[in-house]
Design a protein around this motif. Structure first.
Motif, PDB file in Angstrom:
ATOM      1  N   ASP A 233     -72.976 -82.741  21.795  1.00  0.00           N
ATOM      2  CA  ASP A 233     -72.272 -81.549  21.310  1.00  0.00           C
ATOM      3  C   ASP A 233     -73.230 -80.513  20.732  1.00  0.00           C
ATOM      4  O   ASP A 233     -72.794 -79.446  20.298  1.00  0.00           O
ATOM      5  CB  ASP A 233     -71.233 -81.947  20.256  1.00  0.00           C
ATOM      6  N   ALA A 331     -66.570 -86.656  30.816  1.00  0.00           N
ATOM      7  CA  ALA A 331     -67.229 -85.394  30.495  1.00  0.00           C
ATOM      8  C   ALA A 331     -68.653 -85.392  31.049  1.00  0.00           C
ATOM      9  O   ALA A 331     -69.124 -84.378  31.599  1.00  0.00           O
ATOM     10  CB  ALA A 331     -67.244 -85.167  28.986  1.00  0.00           C
ATOM     11  N   ARG A 334     -68.603 -84.948  34.849  1.00  0.00           N
ATOM     12  CA  ARG A 334     -68.250 -83.582  35.228  1.00  0.00           C
ATOM     13  C   ARG A 334     -69.387 -82.608  34.889  1.00  0.00           C
ATOM     14  O   ARG A 334     -69.634 -81.651  35.630  1.00  0.00           O
ATOM     15  CB  ARG A 334     -66.951 -83.169  34.541  1.00  0.00           C
ATOM     16  N   GLU A 335     -70.055 -82.849  33.771  1.00  0.00           N
ATOM     17  CA  GLU A 335     -71.230 -82.042  33.471  1.00  0.00           C
ATOM     18  C   GLU A 335     -72.251 -82.169  34.597  1.00  0.00           C
ATOM     19  O   GLU A 335     -72.851 -81.174  35.037  1.00  0.00           O
ATOM     20  CB  GLU A 335     -71.866 -82.468  32.144  1.00  0.00           C
ATOM     21  N   ASP A 416     -66.359 -81.741  20.675  1.00  0.00           N
ATOM     22  CA  ASP A 416     -66.719 -80.465  21.286  1.00  0.00           C
ATOM     23  C   ASP A 416     -67.251 -80.631  22.710  1.00  0.00           C
ATOM     24  O   ASP A 416     -66.945 -79.828  23.603  1.00  0.00           O
ATOM     25  CB  ASP A 416     -67.767 -79.747  20.430  1.00  0.00           C
ATOM     26  N   ARG A 419     -64.326 -81.544  25.068  1.00  0.00           N
ATOM     27  CA  ARG A 419     -63.462 -80.386  25.314  1.00  0.00           C
ATOM     28  C   ARG A 419     -64.111 -79.384  26.275  1.00  0.00           C
ATOM     29  O   ARG A 419     -63.427 -78.709  27.044  1.00  0.00           O
ATOM     30  CB  ARG A 419     -63.113 -79.700  23.989  1.00  0.00           C
ATOM     31  N   ARG A 420     -65.442 -79.287  26.222  1.00  0.00           N
ATOM     32  CA  ARG A 420     -66.139 -78.330  27.092  1.00  0.00           C
ATOM     33  C   ARG A 420     -65.964 -78.693  28.561  1.00  0.00           C
ATOM     34  O   ARG A 420     -65.803 -77.815  29.407  1.00  0.00           O
ATOM     35  CB  ARG A 420     -67.627 -78.306  26.731  1.00  0.00           C
ATOM     36  N   ILE A 422     -63.724 -81.286  29.786  1.00  0.00           N
ATOM     37  CA  ILE A 422     -62.394 -81.779  30.163  1.00  0.00           C
ATOM     38  C   ILE A 422     -61.362 -80.880  29.483  1.00  0.00           C
ATOM     39  O   ILE A 422     -60.721 -81.265  28.497  1.00  0.00           O
ATOM     40  CB  ILE A 422     -62.190 -83.258  29.766  1.00  0.00           C
ATOM     41  N   PRO A 423     -61.192 -79.674  29.990  1.00  0.00           N
ATOM     42  CA  PRO A 423     -60.300 -78.723  29.318  1.00  0.00           C
ATOM     43  C   PRO A 423     -58.847 -79.173  29.285  1.00  0.00           C
ATOM     44  O   PRO A 423     -58.089 -78.741  28.413  1.00  0.00           O
ATOM     45  CB  PRO A 423     -60.467 -77.439  30.145  1.00  0.00           C
ATOM     46  N   GLU A 424     -58.452 -80.077  30.195  1.00  0.00           N
ATOM     47  CA  GLU A 424     -57.047 -80.492  30.225  1.00  0.00           C
ATOM     48  C   GLU A 424     -56.636 -81.306  28.998  1.00  0.00           C
ATOM     49  O   GLU A 424     -55.446 -81.453  28.718  1.00  0.00           O
ATOM     50  CB  GLU A 424     -56.731 -81.273  31.510  1.00  0.00           C
ATOM     51  N   ALA A 426     -58.247 -80.614  25.946  1.00  0.00           N
ATOM     52  CA  ALA A 426     -58.877 -79.897  24.834  1.00  0.00           C
ATOM     53  C   ALA A 426     -57.947 -79.717  23.647  1.00  0.00           C
ATOM     54  O   ALA A 426     -58.403 -79.558  22.510  1.00  0.00           O
ATOM     55  CB  ALA A 426     -59.382 -78.530  25.307  1.00  0.00           C
ATOM     56  N   TYR A 453     -54.364 -86.051  33.197  1.00  0.00           N
ATOM     57  CA  TYR A 453     -55.571 -86.814  32.871  1.00  0.00           C
ATOM     58  C   TYR A 453     -55.254 -88.291  33.057  1.00  0.00           C
ATOM     59  O   TYR A 453     -54.170 -88.750  32.676  1.00  0.00           O
ATOM     60  CB  TYR A 453     -56.049 -86.541  31.437  1.00  0.00           C
TER      61      TYR A 453
END
Length: 477
Positions: A233, A331, A334-335, A416, A419-420, A422-424, A426, A453
């Motif tokens: 984060d 996360a 996906r990053e 944080d 959430r960056r 995996i916006p679904e 957040a 999700y």
């Protein structure tokens, strides 16, 4: 009438820079006309998609830097030893210089080239420019490399500071132009579809970008690096790994710049030591690959050849797509897909999840990272996967099974990072962000588990017991 200057060929390899490039410096100082050459050697392990994209940007940057000093970068594709020797013969070159790539595959190509040049009567010069310490200088009693990091790194540190980096030549005479491939010929960059938008948004390749990243790190994130490097984060890492992978910056440059920063600001000395130890781990992996050319395919510990890996294409696909139901793992994956990189702490958690929660062969993960990482290194990538799986050198204990929830709560405490990417989810509270399946319908805030999700694809406690049982079979054997 004066005779033309002799031609010296500089063969670029994983060293796409002008500064601290011993082979280039030596050739430039000779007064010869320089023919700068890069060969895409198809006998080597084919690069993954993200690395191919980076290579294209790096070669474009190198060509521009050479052009600013009066030289041209020639591109060729095929067996490197044969191509370099053929060009040396056809151009009447007096010498060929290159920097050592201290791995068994790299040495094999260089040795073949040296033999061909000897037959042609052309001088060959191999320079040291890849590592802080050559593998021949850090050997055990039996002449083999060390397989435990701490004594390895202590041996390297005991050697003292490496030589100071060399400045880039200001200018040099260029050899007559010869035929060259174009980057377009090599099709390194994706077009249909063009999936590299995220890479372009997050990265800039080339030597100048590498130097800027180093300076930004030493001016900022190095303070607190020892702890912040584990926090996805926070912007607590150096972001230098792809530059180092392609040799846009050298280990010696990183070493001396970091040591100088610590001397100027003693408060960051511990952070610099930690940073240099990470550089040392990269060095350790390179030495492993030198002794084990099949590091990406064979267990370093033969007992793992009997490990009861499972085969589950659906689980592998869920992991690749960041759909495991464990937010920290997802996360990270996906990053990786979006940016070509993944935070180092999350890499460990994601890798552990694949091999221990899902019992999927580490080679499946290594291959995926090889294709998707911009810093996919032929030594670090397989060595780190073997370390996580427990079958490598200085490997993690078999009973260490990272709990993705606890790892998330410890290293991404406010959620944080999750959430960056995996916006679904957040909108979930900090208490639930790392374990959304524990939320009540009211707390889910519009998230539909199993739809928007996924539910966890495996229960952590069940997976841990299954992993311990599987590893026990290896231990008992």
């Amino acid at each position: 009438m004066s005779s033309p200057a002799p031609i010296a060929i500089v063969w670029f390899r994983d060293d796409l820079r002008l500064s601290d490039h011993p082979a280039l410096s030596q050739a430039a100082q000779s007064g010869a006309a320089l023919l700068c050459l890069y060969v895409q050697d198809e006998s080597a392990r084919p690069l993954g998609g993200a690395s191919r994209w980076w290579l294209a940007q790096s070669l474009r940057s190198l060509a521009a830097d050479l052009a600013s000093r009066g030289a041209t970068l020639v591109l060729r594709r095929g067996p490197a030893a044969g191509i370099v020797a053929e060009i040396a013969r056809d151009t009447g070159a007096a010498s060929v210089s290159w920097n050592d790539v201290a791995t068994a595959p790299g040495r094999a190509v260089a040795d073949e080239l040296a033999a061909r040049l000897a037959d042609l009567g052309i001088a060959a010069q191999c320079c040291q420019g890849d590592l802080l310490a050559a593998p021949s200088t850090v050997r055990g009693k039996e002449g083999r490399g060390l397989k435990v990091f701490t004594p390895f790194w202590n041996r390297v540190l005991a050697r003292g500071d490496p030589p100071l980096p060399l400045p880039a030549p200001k200018a040099f005479g260029a050899a007559p132009r010869i035929a060259s491939d174009t980057l377009a010929d090599w099709r390194l960059e994706p077009t249909r579809p063009d999936w590299a938008g995220g890479l372009r948004a997050h990265w800039q390749a080339g030597e100048a970008a590498a130097q800027r990243s180093l300076q930004q790190f030493l001016d900022g994130a190095v303070a607190g690096y020892a702890g912040d490097r584990d926090r996805p984060d926070r912007a607590g890492t150096s972001r230098l790994s792809p530059h180092l992978r392609f040799g846009e910056i050298s280990s010696r440059q990183l070493w001396h710049a970091a040591r100088f920063a610590a001397a100027e600001r003693p408060a960051i000395a511990a952070d610099v030591d930690k940073f240099l130890s990470e550089l040392g781990w990269r060095e350790f992996c390179r030495h492993l690959l030198f002794d084990n050319p099949d590091l990406a395919t064979r267990n370093l510990q033969p007992a793992f050849d009997r490990f009861p890996w499972t085969t589950d294409p659906g689980a592998l696909r869920a992991w690749q797509q960041g759909r495991t139901g464990y937010p920290l793992v997802d996360a990270g994956m996906r990053e990786l897909w979006q940016t070509g990189a993944m935070h180092n702490r999350v890499r460990m958690v994601a890798a552990s999840f694949l091999v221990k929660h899902l019992l999927l062969d580490w080679r499946c993960g290594e291959a995926w990272f090889w294709d998707t990482l911009v810093d996919a290194d032929p030594a670090s990538n397989p060595a780190n996967w073997q370390w996580v799986a427990g079958c490598g050198a200085d490997a993690a204990p078999y009973f260490r099974v990272f709990n993705p929830v606890l790892q998330g709560e410890k290293f991404d405490p406010e959620g944080d990072y999750v959430r960056r990417f995996i916006p679904e989810i957040a909108g979930l509270s900090t208490k639930l962000i790392h374990q959304p399946w524990t939320a009540t319908p009211l707390e889910l805030a519009g998230v539909t588990l199993g739809d928007s999700y996924p539910q966890p694809i495996v229960d952590h406690r069940v997976a841990r017991q299954r992993a311990l049982a599987a590893y026990a079979t290896v231990r008992n054997n």
